[in-house]
Design an enzyme around this catalytic site. Sequence first.
Site, short mmCIF file in Angstrom:
data_model
loop_
_atom_site.label_atom_id
_atom_site.label_comp_id
_atom_site.label_asym_id
_atom_site.label_seq_id
_atom_site.Cartn_x
_atom_site.Cartn_y
_atom_site.Cartn_z
N LYS A 87 11.99 -29.06 -16.06
CA LYS A 87 13.23 -29.86 -16.08
C LYS A 87 14.39 -29.17 -15.36
O LYS A 87 15.08 -29.80 -14.56
CB LYS A 87 13.63 -30.18 -17.53
CG LYS A 87 12.67 -31.16 -18.20
CD LYS A 87 13.15 -31.50 -19.61
CE LYS A 87 12.17 -32.41 -20.31
NZ LYS A 87 12.61 -32.81 -21.64
N ASP A 124 16.81 -37.89 -22.12
CA ASP A 124 16.57 -37.30 -23.45
C ASP A 124 17.73 -37.62 -24.42
O ASP A 124 17.50 -38.00 -25.56
CB ASP A 124 16.40 -35.78 -23.34
CG ASP A 124 15.02 -35.40 -22.81
OD1 ASP A 124 14.07 -36.19 -22.95
OD2 ASP A 124 14.89 -34.28 -22.26
P1 NAP Z 1 13.19 -24.71 -25.55
O1 NAP Z 1 14.10 -25.02 -24.43
O2 NAP Z 1 12.19 -23.62 -25.41
O3 NAP Z 1 14.14 -24.36 -26.82
C1 NAP Z 1 13.57 -23.90 -28.03
C2 NAP Z 1 14.67 -23.72 -29.08
O4 NAP Z 1 14.02 -23.35 -30.30
C3 NAP Z 1 15.66 -22.60 -28.75
O5 NAP Z 1 16.93 -22.95 -29.23
C4 NAP Z 1 15.09 -21.42 -29.56
O6 NAP Z 1 16.06 -20.45 -29.94
C5 NAP Z 1 14.61 -22.15 -30.79
N1 NAP Z 1 13.61 -21.39 -31.55
C6 NAP Z 1 12.35 -21.11 -31.16
N2 NAP Z 1 11.73 -20.41 -32.14
C7 NAP Z 1 12.64 -20.27 -33.15
C8 NAP Z 1 12.59 -19.65 -34.44
N3 NAP Z 1 11.49 -19.05 -34.88
N4 NAP Z 1 13.69 -19.72 -35.21
C9 NAP Z 1 14.82 -20.35 -34.77
N5 NAP Z 1 14.93 -20.94 -33.57
C10 NAP Z 1 13.84 -20.91 -32.77
O7 NAP Z 1 12.36 -25.98 -26.01
P2 NAP Z 1 12.76 -27.55 -25.86
O8 NAP Z 1 12.16 -28.08 -24.63
O9 NAP Z 1 14.21 -27.69 -26.10
O10 NAP Z 1 11.92 -28.16 -27.09
C11 NAP Z 1 12.34 -27.92 -28.42
C12 NAP Z 1 11.76 -28.97 -29.33
O11 NAP Z 1 12.26 -30.25 -28.97
C13 NAP Z 1 10.22 -29.07 -29.24
O12 NAP Z 1 9.73 -29.18 -30.54
C14 NAP Z 1 9.98 -30.37 -28.47
O13 NAP Z 1 8.79 -30.99 -28.88
C15 NAP Z 1 11.19 -31.19 -28.91
N6 NAP Z 1 11.51 -32.25 -27.92
C16 NAP Z 1 11.32 -33.54 -28.31
C17 NAP Z 1 11.62 -34.58 -27.44
C18 NAP Z 1 11.38 -35.99 -27.90
O14 NAP Z 1 11.43 -36.91 -27.06
N7 NAP Z 1 11.15 -36.23 -29.17
C19 NAP Z 1 12.11 -34.31 -26.15
C20 NAP Z 1 12.30 -32.97 -25.78
C21 NAP Z 1 12.00 -31.95 -26.68
P3 NAP Z 1 16.42 -19.17 -29.01
O15 NAP Z 1 17.40 -19.67 -28.00
O16 NAP Z 1 17.00 -18.21 -29.95
O17 NAP Z 1 15.12 -18.72 -28.39
#
Ligand code: NAP
Length: 301
Positions: A87, A124
């Site tokens: 992205k 999104d």
């Molecule tokens: P990302 O950019 O990798 O971000 C992950 C986030 O999770 C960061 O803020 C990270 O914190 C945090 N995190 C990871 N492990 C953690 C832990 N153990 N404790 C606390 N915080 C933690 O991922 P993303 O693309 O945003 O995706 C995140 C979620 O959104 C996924 O579950 C994905 O399936 C969901 N999502 C859903 C949709 C939908 O259409 N429903 C669309 C997009 C994403 P740090 O910054 O501290 O690493």
Amino acid sequence: MKEVYTIEDLRDWPAATADCEHPLRLAVIGDPVAHSRSPQMHNAALTALGLPLRYTRLHLRPAELEEGLGLLGPMEFLGVNCTIPHKSAVLAALPQADAIAHRAGGVNTVVVYPDGSLGGTSTDGGGFSRAVRECFGRELGELRVMILGAAGGAGRAVAMQCASAGCPGLMLINRSLEKLAALLDDLAEAYPTAHVAAGDFDEIFLKAGLKTSDLVVNCTSVGMKAGDSSPIPKKLLSSHHLLYDTIYVGHRTPLLAAGDAMGAHGANGHAMLLHQGALSFERWFHQPAPLEVMRQALANA
Ligand code: NAP
């Protein structure tokens, strides 16, 4: 039709897709991408509307992204969706990406214009807003929102959508506080009147923040793996909270299970996935997406 195509296929798309009944003119690009359910959702919509083209999966590695984007016009694509990890790289690669994509920090929808140039946006945040309306019967702009994992890709898109909707309060929570700095700067520039606070998962901070939050949104990946616990302690939740977990798994996520135990109303990420897809479809075809057909296809996938 193959389940997943590659850059080698894209280089000679007519030959690689010669066996397909309808031309493949839309795709989701990612690495990995085999898990994506977007083809089922979009192909159901294309079939329902009698549109003679189909949507597929295209596995592009980061080193193949630039070439892949360059081939979309020549291979007569209408557009693509982008998923992990592309992205933000697609945003950087597309001079015509719109302001929504810039605020969200990434492109999830690419549009191929008739002259072969590429535009980009992010659906999104818009998908999230529609999901809140559908799941809770509330307008996002009425709600005080706490976002868990605000510095991640989904968290940023949700935070920008909340600010743009005029939410009366926005509390950004992230494990690593320093990663929130850029988002806070960008929010202050784009929405200077927004009421924004930020903190980490410290329990005292969470407790105070939850007292003044209506909607809690989980944008962390905590809850995707079996054995994960709730990203915030159950005892801090209460029946006045709406919980939206962006994770789209079949079972109740740990956050939603914790909310259930405390009488809170919760919903998982399926509605956001559906609505971001519907918004992409509307960008490509300039007509309403057949939402119920897409919902059913996602449920069956
Ligand atoms: P990302 O950019 O990798 O971000 C992950 C986030 O999770 C960061 O803020 C990270 O914190 C945090 N995190 C990871 N492990 C953690 C832990 N153990 N404790 C606390 N915080 C933690 O991922 P993303 O693309 O945003 O995706 C995140 C979620 O959104 C996924 O579950 C994905 O399936 C969901 N999502 C859903 C949709 C939908 O259409 N429903 C669309 C997009 C994403 P740090 O910054 O501290 O690493």
